[in-house]
Design a protein around this motif. Structure first.
Motif, PDB file in Angstrom:
ATOM      1  N   THR A   1       4.784  -6.886  -1.601  1.00 35.90           N
ATOM      2  CA  THR A   1       4.447  -5.749  -0.581  1.00 35.90           C
ATOM      3  C   THR A   1       3.118  -5.344  -0.792  1.00 35.90           C
ATOM      4  N   GLN A   2       2.478  -5.502  -1.957  1.00 34.93           N
ATOM      5  CA  GLN A   2       1.115  -4.850  -2.211  1.00 34.93           C
ATOM      6  C   GLN A   2       0.060  -5.751  -1.752  1.00 34.93           C
ATOM      7  N   ALA A   3       0.443  -7.157  -1.927  1.00 34.09           N
ATOM      8  CA  ALA A   3      -0.589  -8.118  -1.160  1.00 34.09           C
ATOM      9  C   ALA A   3      -0.522  -7.903   0.328  1.00 34.09           C
ATOM     10  N   GLU A   4       0.554  -7.609   0.786  1.00 28.65           N
ATOM     11  CA  GLU A   4       0.641  -7.167   2.577  1.00 28.65           C
ATOM     12  C   GLU A   4      -0.024  -6.184   2.773  1.00 28.65           C
ATOM     13  N   LEU A   5       0.072  -5.041   2.088  1.00 19.02           N
ATOM     14  CA  LEU A   5      -0.560  -3.604   2.217  1.00 19.02           C
ATOM     15  C   LEU A   5      -2.148  -3.753   1.953  1.00 19.02           C
ATOM     16  N   ARG A   6      -2.697  -4.550   0.904  1.00 19.59           N
ATOM     17  CA  ARG A   6      -3.998  -4.577   0.739  1.00 19.59           C
ATOM     18  C   ARG A   6      -4.668  -5.328   2.036  1.00 19.59           C
TER      19      ARG A   6
ATOM     20  N   ALA B   1       5.747   9.224  -7.463  1.00 18.42           N
ATOM     21  CA  ALA B   1       5.217   7.718  -7.273  1.00 18.42           C
ATOM     22  C   ALA B   1       3.851   7.684  -6.669  1.00 18.42           C
ATOM     23  N   THR B   2       3.669   8.211  -5.478  1.00 14.84           N
ATOM     24  CA  THR B   2       2.329   8.468  -4.841  1.00 14.84           C
ATOM     25  C   THR B   2       1.319   8.844  -5.888  1.00 14.84           C
ATOM     26  N   ALA B   3       1.617   9.983  -6.740  1.00 12.78           N
ATOM     27  CA  ALA B   3       0.499  10.525  -7.754  1.00 12.78           C
ATOM     28  C   ALA B   3       0.029   9.532  -8.714  1.00 12.78           C
TER      29      ALA B   3
ATOM     30  N   PHE C   1     -12.908  -1.719  -0.487  1.00 13.20           N
ATOM     31  CA  PHE C   1     -12.501  -0.698  -1.569  1.00 13.20           C
ATOM     32  C   PHE C   1     -10.815  -1.284  -1.485  1.00 13.20           C
ATOM     33  N   ALA C   2     -10.462  -1.495  -0.626  1.00 13.96           N
ATOM     34  CA  ALA C   2      -8.891  -2.002  -0.576  1.00 13.96           C
ATOM     35  C   ALA C   2      -8.533  -3.038  -1.764  1.00 13.96           C
ATOM     36  N   VAL C   3      -9.507  -3.763  -2.289  1.00 17.18           N
ATOM     37  CA  VAL C   3      -9.129  -4.782  -3.134  1.00 17.18           C
ATOM     38  C   VAL C   3      -9.062  -3.879  -4.643  1.00 17.18           C
ATOM     39  N   GLY C   4      -8.280  -4.114  -5.293  1.00 22.42           N
ATOM     40  CA  GLY C   4      -7.707  -3.254  -6.538  1.00 22.42           C
ATOM     41  C   GLY C   4      -7.026  -1.776  -6.417  1.00 22.42           C
ATOM     42  N   MET C   5      -6.894  -1.484  -5.162  1.00 21.67           N
ATOM     43  CA  MET C   5      -6.208  -0.340  -4.821  1.00 21.67           C
ATOM     44  C   MET C   5      -4.447  -0.660  -4.827  1.00 21.67           C
ATOM     45  N   LEU C   6      -3.840   0.387  -4.990  1.00 22.48           N
ATOM     46  CA  LEU C   6      -2.005   0.160  -4.877  1.00 22.48           C
ATOM     47  C   LEU C   6      -2.079   1.304  -3.760  1.00 22.48           C
ATOM     48  N   PHE C   7      -0.825   0.864  -2.899  1.00 23.35           N
ATOM     49  CA  PHE C   7      -0.540   1.457  -1.626  1.00 23.35           C
ATOM     50  C   PHE C   7       1.176   1.521  -1.334  1.00 23.35           C
ATOM     51  N   THR C   8       1.431   2.741  -0.722  1.00 20.57           N
ATOM     52  CA  THR C   8       2.646   2.721  -0.339  1.00 20.57           C
ATOM     53  C   THR C   8       2.573   2.681   1.208  1.00 20.57           C
ATOM     54  N   ARG C   9       3.688   2.139   2.053  1.00 19.84           N
ATOM     55  CA  ARG C   9       3.505   1.889   3.380  1.00 19.84           C
ATOM     56  C   ARG C   9       3.085   3.644   4.201  1.00 19.84           C
ATOM     57  N   GLU C  10       3.853   4.158   3.843  1.00 15.32           N
ATOM     58  CA  GLU C  10       3.548   5.722   4.457  1.00 15.32           C
ATOM     59  C   GLU C  10       2.049   6.238   4.125  1.00 15.32           C
ATOM     60  N   GLY C  11       1.714   6.115   2.786  1.00 14.42           N
ATOM     61  CA  GLY C  11       0.340   6.487   2.542  1.00 14.42           C
ATOM     62  C   GLY C  11      -0.612   5.874   3.142  1.00 14.42           C
ATOM     63  N   LEU C  12      -0.597   4.494   3.340  1.00 16.57           N
ATOM     64  CA  LEU C  12      -1.609   3.682   4.011  1.00 16.57           C
ATOM     65  C   LEU C  12      -1.630   4.047   5.649  1.00 16.57           C
ATOM     66  N   GLU C  13      -0.413   4.457   6.099  1.00 19.68           N
ATOM     67  CA  GLU C  13      -0.431   4.770   7.552  1.00 19.68           C
ATOM     68  C   GLU C  13      -1.086   6.154   7.654  1.00 19.68           C
ATOM     69  N   GLN C  14      -1.054   7.192   6.813  1.00 22.58           N
ATOM     70  CA  GLN C  14      -1.753   8.405   6.879  1.00 22.58           C
ATOM     71  C   GLN C  14      -2.920   8.459   6.262  1.00 22.58           C
ATOM     72  N   ALA C  15      -3.544   7.425   5.657  1.00 26.23           N
ATOM     73  CA  ALA C  15      -4.842   7.483   4.779  1.00 26.23           C
ATOM     74  C   ALA C  15      -6.054   7.656   5.649  1.00 26.23           C
ATOM     75  N   THR C  16      -7.052   8.164   5.486  1.00 26.88           N
ATOM     76  CA  THR C  16      -8.248   8.411   6.277  1.00 26.88           C
ATOM     77  C   THR C  16      -8.938   6.963   6.176  1.00 26.88           C
ATOM     78  N   ARG C  17      -9.433   6.522   7.333  1.00 27.48           N
ATOM     79  CA  ARG C  17     -10.457   5.497   7.241  1.00 27.48           C
ATOM     80  C   ARG C  17     -11.734   5.882   6.488  1.00 27.48           C
ATOM     81  N   LEU C  18     -12.217   5.058   5.535  1.00 25.41           N
ATOM     82  CA  LEU C  18     -13.106   5.144   4.625  1.00 25.41           C
ATOM     83  C   LEU C  18     -14.388   5.701   5.305  1.00 25.41           C
ATOM     84  N   SER C  19     -14.714   5.234   6.486  1.00 29.68           N
ATOM     85  CA  SER C  19     -15.934   5.818   6.864  1.00 29.68           C
ATOM     86  C   SER C  19     -15.766   7.182   7.465  1.00 29.68           C
TER      87      SER C  19
END
Length: 397
Positions: free
Chosen positions: A51-56, A130-132, A66-84
């Motif tokens: 799952t982490q490989a897919e989300l990265r 978990a997100t924290a 920046f995605a390399v080395g990060m960990l994600f949840t599906r919901e967190g990635l959906e709401q995450a702000t674009r880095l730019s």
């Protein structure tokens, strides 16, 4: 994701395994997972790692390397702000002289990362354990970024030293998106109430936020409501209060590639007039911000209909805030009439744009029975209240 799974991901051997995985799009997940289990890995661990490989892989579109080395949840990635865009948020705080920012809804920590990268101290609150844990991992490179597992709304007023606040309230549940700001978590009004203690307050909101939910901007308490599009997609809106507001009222930020342009004005109705030689399709951020009228004034253009967000002009006016077209032909709309006009031009491929007319392009296209070798763009809309088809060609911008 539960906290136990997050802790499993944070184990050094798990992180090392994730980092060793080949790119997700180069593997067949079921076969690869079976191979890992055959090597003795626990099935739960294998599922979490894949799952982490897919989300990265998915995160690269928002976060780049920046995605390399990060960990994600599906919901967190959906709401995450674009880095730019997160970088632009952070620069607002830095330009306003802020030094210590409370991020009330850290999520996976993307906005906190952008703030910390500019040298601001960040206290990032996250209610979900978990997100924290994942946010703490994602922020590990910045000593002045601290993740706190707590209810920020019950805590932030008691924290010393904070001179600014940022919030990205949750706008999604298991039943879909929350469009009413009162249903955000935390509710928008509750976040805005913090302005009495933290005048420098920014809130990321949904781009469909009703204009009447935006607080009035005054001399003593300025508020800028900005809608943001990236490469043609409206990705968010933000409310920027106090010293973070760079203008009163509404603005649109249009980002294409490395270029960014801002349009700021008071929302006013545009003038309506006859179809000219040129048609302009305003960017979605301009439309959401209610700035089609001011853009028309800037382009010496008029609305084709009082209820339609297309502008028309008699001369070309290059602009980053709209796609421009030269009008080749205009006709009352009917499928037969449009098909005949396209056949006469030898058109076999057509892009169909529509606004204010109940037509489904996917259904219309086969009904046109096109056979030619040329390509064309068709705009279906209302002009002076009448259904109209326009054949247009894009202008170079």
């Amino acid at each position: 994701m539960d906290a136990d799974t997050a802790r499993l991901l944070l184990a050094p051997e798990t992180l090392a395994l994730i980092d060793r995985l080949p790119p997700y799009d180069s593997i067949e997940p079921l076969a690869f997972g079976s191979r890992l289990r055959a090597e003795g890995l626990d099935g739960r661990l294998v599922a979490a790692v894949l799952t982490q490989a897919e989300l990265r892989s998915r995160a690269r579109g928002k976060l780049g390397e920046f995605a390399v080395g990060m960990l994600f949840t599906r919901e967190g990635l959906e709401q995450a702000t674009r880095l730019s865009v997160a970088g632009r948020h952070a620069r607002r705080y830095a330009s306003a002289g802020c030094t210590r920012v409370a991020d009330l809804t850290a999520g996976l920590g993307v906005d906190a990362m952008a703030l910390a990268a500019l040298g601001l101290a960040v206290m990032a609150f996250e209610l979900d354990e978990a997100t924290a844990l994942l946010a703490d991992h994602n922020l590990r490179h910045w000593d002045d970024a601290v993740v706190v597992h707590a209810d920020s709304m019950a805590t932030v007023r008691r924290v010393d030293g904070m001179d600014a606040v940022f919030a990205d309230p949750a706008r999604r549940t298991g039943r879909g998106r929350r469009h009413d700001p009162r249903d955000y978590s935390p509710a928008l009004d509750d976040v805005l109430a913090l302005r009495d203690q933290f005048p420098a307050l920014g809130v990321k909101v949904g781009p469909g936020i009703p204009h009447d939910a935006i607080p009035a901007s005054t001399t003593d308490a300025p508020v800028e409501a900005q809608w943001v599009s990236v490469d043609g997609d409206v990705v968010e809106a933000g409310l920027w209060c106090g010293p973070l507001a760079r203008t009163h009222g509404h603005s649109a930020l249009v980002v294409r590639g490395s270029d960014a342009h801002e349009l700021a004005a008071d929302p006013i109705p545009g003038e309506v007039g006859p179809l000219g030689e040129y048609l302009y399709e305003p960017d979605g951020a301009v439309i959401r911000a209610g700035l089609v009228g001011p853009l028309g004034a800037r382009l010496d253009a008029r609305l084709v209909d009082p209820t339609i967000a297309y502008l028309t002009a008699d001369a070309p006016h290059p602009t980053p805030f709209a796609h421009g077209y030269r009008v080749l032909e205009a006709m009352p709309y009917s499928t037969q009439r449009l098909a005949k006009a396209l056949r006469e031009r030898g058109v076999g491929r057509v892009e169909i744009k529509k606004r204010g007319i109940d037509v489904t392009p996917e259904r219309l296209r086969p009904q046109l029975k096109l056979r030619g070798t040329e390509a064309a763009t068709v705009v279906l809309t209302r002009i002076a209240g009448r259904h109209t088809a326009l054949l247009v060609e894009p202008l170079d911008r």
